[in-house]
Design an enzyme around this catalytic site. Sequence first.
Site, PDB file in Angstrom:
ATOM      1  CB  SER A 238      -0.862  -0.004   1.276  1.00 39.07           C
ATOM      2  OG  SER A 238      -1.357   1.275   1.581  1.00 39.07           O
TER       3      SER A 238
ATOM      4  CE1 TYR B  81      -3.793   0.574   4.000  1.00 39.11           C
ATOM      5  CE2 TYR B  81      -5.112  -1.367   4.484  1.00 39.11           C
ATOM      6  CZ  TYR B  81      -4.482  -0.537   3.571  1.00 39.11           C
ATOM      7  OH  TYR B  81      -4.538  -0.833   2.222  1.00 39.11           O
TER       8      TYR B  81
END
Length: 266
Positions: free
Chosen positions: A147, A160
């Site tokens: 990510s 996250y």
Amino acid sequence: MFNMNSFSLEGKIALVTGGAYGIGFAMAEALAKAGAKIAFNCRSESNLKKALADYNAKGIEAHGYIADVTKEDDVTKLVSDIKNELGVIDILVNNAGIIKRIPMLEMTADDFRQVVDIDLNGPFIMAKAVLPDMIAKGHGKIINVCSMMSELGRETVSAYAAAKGGLKMLTRNICSEFGEHNIQCNGIGPGYIATTQTAPLREKQADGSRHPFDQFIIAKTPAARWGKPEDLMGPTVFLASDASNFVNGHILYVDGGILAYIGKQP
Ligand code: NAP
Ligand code: GCO
């Protein structure tokens, strides 16, 4: 010897975790278009049923399984069932993942644990389950879906970002520990992609204007657009194929240039 067949996945078996929709579905579709047999898993029966219909509608014979990547018993059965029905997994895409957008001081330890469990422990459990057969076969490909948050932080995504930063380093460690077995473990780092996961960041405002975060991402992306799952298809085939056999421990960012760009002046 390189030729365009180096990109072919004919005869290969690929497992895409969380491949019922979104990025995972697009990655699985790409692998199928390159010739791989496709297996995918998710937790929801309804998602599985719809996904099988969606794959079928695209002419893809996908094999779907209910399995939670955080549960070792689920994963052991998943890999065994695929081995019995399709054969040994040649390509693992660790795509399954969730996000919780909560200010850190309001996030509970359980919230944090759940995100890290799925986004980081899950890929570890999945990789451990497929590596022995890859070693025995003398080749294997693992692609971890990282990510922007493998490199950058932002408010509300502490769990996250911690998980995806860890996934970047797990990628490098699998590379380090298993490269001698002709196993390549790389990451794909999508930018901001229009899926259900980012839908809240793109919702139209009451007055019909764009969501502030939507405008922010457009200004931060040289491509001046959100990514589409299809943007990840070519990079996925590359990292799953013989064309990338000397690429290892690399995170391939597919972000329209976000990481290279300071952002458009307001
Ligand atoms: P999504 O639309 O929310 O899809 C997530 C998929 O993972 C679903 O199929 C879900 O199905 C499955 N899943 C979730 N938890 C699972 C578990 N414990 N075990 C098995 N399957 C599980 O997400 P997405 O946007 O496609 O993102 C896919 C991956 O890309 C994630 O790792 C995400 O962090 C990453 N990513 C997304 C973006 C973006 O902008 N969208 C950008 C960079 C990276 P069930 O709920 O049925 O299990
Ligand atoms: C967020 C977004 C991002 C994307 C993706 C970016 O809330 O910032 O959900 O985290 O999902 O990971 O690469």
